[in-house]
Design a protein around this motif. Structure first.
Motif, PDB file in Angstrom:
ATOM      1  N   ARG A  25     -37.704  -0.400 -11.055  1.00 36.22           N
ATOM      2  CA  ARG A  25     -37.330  -1.127  -9.664  1.00 36.22           C
ATOM      3  C   ARG A  25     -35.630  -0.908  -9.779  1.00 36.22           C
ATOM      4  NH1 ARG A  25     -41.174  -1.604  -7.414  1.00 36.22           N
ATOM      5  NH2 ARG A  25     -42.914  -2.635  -8.247  1.00 36.22           N
ATOM      6  N   HIS A  26     -34.965  -0.659 -10.696  1.00 37.70           N
ATOM      7  CA  HIS A  26     -33.520  -0.711 -10.639  1.00 37.70           C
ATOM      8  C   HIS A  26     -33.236   0.452 -10.037  1.00 37.70           C
ATOM      9  CE1 HIS A  26     -29.180  -0.824 -12.149  1.00 37.70           C
ATOM     10  NE2 HIS A  26     -29.495  -1.912 -11.888  1.00 37.70           N
ATOM     11  N   LEU A  27     -32.512   0.768  -8.780  1.00 36.07           N
ATOM     12  CA  LEU A  27     -32.424   2.221  -8.179  1.00 36.07           C
ATOM     13  C   LEU A  27     -31.215   3.040  -8.962  1.00 36.07           C
ATOM     14  CD1 LEU A  27     -32.260   0.857  -4.577  1.00 36.07           C
ATOM     15  CD2 LEU A  27     -34.041   2.253  -5.770  1.00 36.07           C
ATOM     16  N   PHE A  28     -30.429   2.360  -9.857  1.00 31.79           N
ATOM     17  CA  PHE A  28     -29.440   3.111 -10.375  1.00 31.79           C
ATOM     18  C   PHE A  28     -30.270   4.166 -11.471  1.00 31.79           C
ATOM     19  CE2 PHE A  28     -26.313   4.027 -13.918  1.00 31.79           C
ATOM     20  CZ  PHE A  28     -25.425   4.429 -13.218  1.00 31.79           C
ATOM     21  N   SER A  29     -31.016   3.408 -12.038  1.00 33.15           N
ATOM     22  CA  SER A  29     -31.803   4.402 -13.130  1.00 33.15           C
ATOM     23  C   SER A  29     -32.636   5.250 -12.577  1.00 33.15           C
ATOM     24  CB  SER A  29     -32.974   3.110 -14.056  1.00 33.15           C
ATOM     25  OG  SER A  29     -32.166   1.897 -14.352  1.00 33.15           O
ATOM     26  N   VAL A  30     -33.298   4.800 -11.268  1.00 35.53           N
ATOM     27  CA  VAL A  30     -34.086   5.546 -10.722  1.00 35.53           C
ATOM     28  C   VAL A  30     -33.531   7.013 -10.369  1.00 35.53           C
ATOM     29  CG1 VAL A  30     -35.550   6.112  -8.381  1.00 35.53           C
ATOM     30  CG2 VAL A  30     -35.892   4.001  -9.930  1.00 35.53           C
ATOM     31  N   VAL A  31     -32.251   6.736  -9.771  1.00 31.36           N
ATOM     32  CA  VAL A  31     -31.328   8.207  -9.351  1.00 31.36           C
ATOM     33  C   VAL A  31     -31.008   8.750 -10.588  1.00 31.36           C
ATOM     34  CG1 VAL A  31     -29.029   8.541  -8.332  1.00 31.36           C
ATOM     35  CG2 VAL A  31     -30.486   6.828  -7.376  1.00 31.36           C
ATOM     36  N   SER A  65     -27.115  16.442  -5.197  1.00 31.57           N
ATOM     37  CA  SER A  65     -28.018  15.269  -4.687  1.00 31.57           C
ATOM     38  C   SER A  65     -27.874  13.867  -5.659  1.00 31.57           C
ATOM     39  CB  SER A  65     -29.591  15.539  -4.602  1.00 31.57           C
ATOM     40  OG  SER A  65     -29.908  16.656  -5.045  1.00 31.57           O
ATOM     41  N   THR A  66     -27.789  14.060  -6.770  1.00 30.48           N
ATOM     42  CA  THR A  66     -27.466  12.776  -7.625  1.00 30.48           C
ATOM     43  C   THR A  66     -26.038  12.060  -7.132  1.00 30.48           C
ATOM     44  OG1 THR A  66     -28.431  14.149  -9.578  1.00 30.48           O
ATOM     45  CG2 THR A  66     -27.373  11.624  -9.919  1.00 30.48           C
ATOM     46  N   VAL A  67     -25.159  12.862  -6.851  1.00 28.32           N
ATOM     47  CA  VAL A  67     -23.920  12.403  -6.566  1.00 28.32           C
ATOM     48  C   VAL A  67     -24.123  11.481  -5.123  1.00 28.32           C
ATOM     49  CG1 VAL A  67     -21.413  12.740  -5.764  1.00 28.32           C
ATOM     50  CG2 VAL A  67     -22.368  13.901  -7.992  1.00 28.32           C
ATOM     51  N   LEU A  68     -24.797  12.347  -4.285  1.00 30.26           N
ATOM     52  CA  LEU A  68     -24.956  11.809  -2.926  1.00 30.26           C
ATOM     53  C   LEU A  68     -25.827  10.460  -2.892  1.00 30.26           C
ATOM     54  CD1 LEU A  68     -26.043  15.045  -0.828  1.00 30.26           C
ATOM     55  CD2 LEU A  68     -24.089  13.542  -0.673  1.00 30.26           C
ATOM     56  N   MET A  69     -26.584  10.441  -3.806  1.00 32.21           N
ATOM     57  CA  MET A  69     -27.557   9.180  -3.902  1.00 32.21           C
ATOM     58  C   MET A  69     -26.443   8.145  -4.764  1.00 32.21           C
ATOM     59  SD  MET A  69     -31.546  10.229  -4.961  1.00 32.21           S
ATOM     60  CE  MET A  69     -32.055  11.554  -3.884  1.00 32.21           C
ATOM     61  N   LEU A  70     -25.684   8.385  -5.694  1.00 30.47           N
ATOM     62  CA  LEU A  70     -25.011   7.329  -6.304  1.00 30.47           C
ATOM     63  C   LEU A  70     -24.048   6.856  -5.131  1.00 30.47           C
ATOM     64  CD1 LEU A  70     -24.150   8.834  -9.957  1.00 30.47           C
ATOM     65  CD2 LEU A  70     -25.657   6.849  -9.110  1.00 30.47           C
ATOM     66  N   GLY A  71     -23.509   7.766  -4.219  1.00 24.57           N
ATOM     67  CA  GLY A  71     -22.689   7.380  -3.281  1.00 24.57           C
ATOM     68  C   GLY A  71     -23.229   6.393  -2.362  1.00 24.57           C
ATOM     69  N   THR A  72     -24.579   6.459  -1.999  1.00 25.86           N
ATOM     70  CA  THR A  72     -25.399   5.840  -0.887  1.00 25.86           C
ATOM     71  C   THR A  72     -25.683   4.482  -1.658  1.00 25.86           C
ATOM     72  OG1 THR A  72     -26.475   7.711  -0.714  1.00 25.86           O
ATOM     73  CG2 THR A  72     -27.386   5.901   0.448  1.00 25.86           C
ATOM     74  N   LEU A  73     -26.074   4.529  -2.916  1.00 27.98           N
ATOM     75  CA  LEU A  73     -26.217   3.314  -3.933  1.00 27.98           C
ATOM     76  C   LEU A  73     -24.854   2.355  -3.571  1.00 27.98           C
ATOM     77  CD1 LEU A  73     -28.072   3.816  -7.065  1.00 27.98           C
ATOM     78  CD2 LEU A  73     -28.869   2.989  -4.784  1.00 27.98           C
ATOM     79  N   ALA A  74     -23.815   3.021  -3.972  1.00 27.78           N
ATOM     80  CA  ALA A  74     -22.512   2.214  -3.613  1.00 27.78           C
ATOM     81  C   ALA A  74     -22.294   1.640  -2.599  1.00 27.78           C
ATOM     82  CB  ALA A  74     -21.387   2.921  -4.017  1.00 27.78           C
ATOM     83  N   LEU A  75     -22.782   2.169  -1.574  1.00 27.49           N
ATOM     84  CA  LEU A  75     -22.732   1.582   0.053  1.00 27.49           C
ATOM     85  C   LEU A  75     -23.868   0.465   0.466  1.00 27.49           C
ATOM     86  CD1 LEU A  75     -21.806   4.911   1.758  1.00 27.49           C
ATOM     87  CD2 LEU A  75     -20.173   2.707   1.270  1.00 27.49           C
ATOM     88  N   THR A  76     -25.009   0.623  -0.449  1.00 23.70           N
ATOM     89  CA  THR A  76     -26.070  -0.158  -0.163  1.00 23.70           C
ATOM     90  C   THR A  76     -26.302  -1.171  -1.491  1.00 23.70           C
ATOM     91  OG1 THR A  76     -27.467   1.586  -0.821  1.00 23.70           O
ATOM     92  CG2 THR A  76     -27.318   1.424   1.224  1.00 23.70           C
ATOM     93  N   ARG A  77     -27.400  -1.353  -1.873  1.00 27.80           N
ATOM     94  CA  ARG A  77     -27.695  -2.248  -3.130  1.00 27.80           C
ATOM     95  C   ARG A  77     -28.670  -1.682  -3.855  1.00 27.80           C
ATOM     96  NH1 ARG A  77     -31.603  -6.941  -0.662  1.00 27.80           N
ATOM     97  NH2 ARG A  77     -33.368  -5.331  -0.113  1.00 27.80           N
ATOM     98  N   ARG A  78     -28.347  -2.176  -5.223  1.00 26.52           N
ATOM     99  CA  ARG A  78     -28.796  -1.615  -6.415  1.00 26.52           C
ATOM    100  C   ARG A  78     -30.433  -1.797  -6.670  1.00 26.52           C
ATOM    101  NH1 ARG A  78     -24.643  -0.589 -10.053  1.00 26.52           N
ATOM    102  NH2 ARG A  78     -23.291   0.628  -9.034  1.00 26.52           N
ATOM    103  N   ARG A  79     -30.826  -2.990  -6.294  1.00 24.35           N
ATOM    104  CA  ARG A  79     -32.161  -3.513  -6.706  1.00 24.35           C
ATOM    105  C   ARG A  79     -33.249  -3.143  -5.571  1.00 24.35           C
ATOM    106  NH1 ARG A  79     -34.383  -4.859 -10.861  1.00 24.35           N
ATOM    107  NH2 ARG A  79     -33.050  -5.333 -12.637  1.00 24.35           N
ATOM    108  N   GLU A  80     -34.570  -2.709  -5.913  1.00 22.45           N
ATOM    109  CA  GLU A  80     -35.496  -2.770  -5.097  1.00 22.45           C
ATOM    110  C   GLU A  80     -36.243  -3.899  -5.086  1.00 22.45           C
ATOM    111  OE1 GLU A  80     -39.343   0.222  -4.541  1.00 22.45           O
ATOM    112  OE2 GLU A  80     -38.088   0.264  -6.589  1.00 22.45           O
TER     113      GLU A  80
END
Lengths: 189, 129
Positions: A25-31, A65-80
């Motif tokens: 559920r932790h989006l950082f690990s998912v990415v 894509s990993t960098v793009l997703m990490l950037g999106t995570l920084a702008l949104t939130r980390r937990r699902e």
């Protein structure tokens, strides 16, 4: 034989990675696991003789894509958010589609078959033509840039359109939104 | 029997990966997770194509001057294009997620829907008055 074993091991690793992408559920690990998945698939592509594809997948799929997703995570939130119930509908859709696809593979030529119909049509022409017409050692490059150059131009148009879309979404905002944002920033300050 | 299984094992694992991807897309409400699922599905399709292009005893399709058996180069070209286009669409999707987060302050699908429903209900009650 060794090649087959390597691809089996890589594919099994990938199945485990995909399963954990589903569970965590932790989006950082998912990415990060998505990056691992891309890298494993790049290794598989090398093993299946697709070196150009492996290169692109490692650089673009695993890197950008990993960098793009990490950037999106920084702008949104980390937990699902944890969903309340196990969803039956999607499970049924996945199982039925999967069963149909597996049924479809039964008719396909076996893995590595040198007499597969896909190899008999235009492929020999391209392989011979590359040596004679294009005088370029890499057949993939010759097809991409010379025989199918217009398709590659179309691809570039698609990427350009997507880039314009991203710019429109993220940079050119409507003025009211800008004002709202400024208001928020002032509130925070 | 073992030969039969080995001949199709690649395809089957790839189908399993595809179905995990489609299940993530359909069942998870988090928009980033959905895009991750879409990526997994996409990579599985790439692997399916490349697997079909492999020839036993073949090498990478690069001419060395010696007579060699090459794997099918056409799926490689197709997938090369598809990977790059895939990243472009992923970027567009992620940009949409960022905008949704700015507009709704959430990236969960059901919360976005609840907010929309609340807005519509409010407007309708205002119109009724």
């Amino acid at each position: 034989m060794a090649g087959i074993l390597i691809s089996l091991v890589l594919l099994t690793f990938m199945a485990v990675t995909a399963f954990y992408v589903l569970r965590l559920r932790h989006l950082f690990s998912v990415v990060m696991l998505t990056g691992v998945f891309s890298l494993l698939s790049a290794a598989l592509f090398t093993n299946l003789d697709a070196v150009d594809v492996a290169f692109t997948e490692a650089a673009v799929g695993g890197g950008i894509s990993t960098v793009l997703m990490l950037g999106t995570l920084a702008l949104t939130r980390r937990r699902e958010k944890v969903p309340e119930t196990l969803s039956i509908g999607p499970l049924i859709i996945a199982l039925v589609t999967g069963a149909a696809l597996v049924y479809g593979t039964l008719d396909m030529p076996r893995f590595g078959d040198p007499n597969a119909p896909a190899l008999k049509h235009v492929v020999p022409e391209y392989i011979e033509g590359t040596a004679n017409d294009v005088s370029m050692p890499n057949i993939v490059t010759a097809v991409l840039a010379s025989y199918r150059g217009y398709d590659t131009l179309g691809e570039t148009a698609v990427i350009f359109t997507a880039g314009i879309g991203v710019l429109l979404l993220l940079v050119w905002r409507r003025e009211e939104d800008e004002e709202d944002e400024d208001g928020e920033k002032e509130d925070r300050a | 029997m073992i030969q039969d299984i080995l001949a199709h094992y690649n395809y089957w694992i790839i189908m399993v990966l595809m179905m995990i991807g489609i299940y993530i897309v359909a069942s998870r409400g988090n928009l980033i997770k959905k895009i991750v699922g879409l990526n997994i599905f996409q990579t599985s399709v790439f692997m399916l194509y490349i697997t079909m292009g492999k020839v036993e005893g073949g090498t990478a399709p690069i001419l060395t001057g010696k007579p060699e058996v090459f794997s099918n180069p056409l799926p490689h070209v197709l997938i090369l294009t598809a990977i790059v286009v895939g990243v472009a669409t992923t970027a567009l999707g992620l940009a949409l997620v960022v905008r949704i987060r700015e507009a709704y302050d959430t990236i969960e699908e059901d919360e976005v829907r609840d907010q929309d429903n609340a807005t519509v209900a409010e407007e309708m009650s205002r119109a009724a008055r």
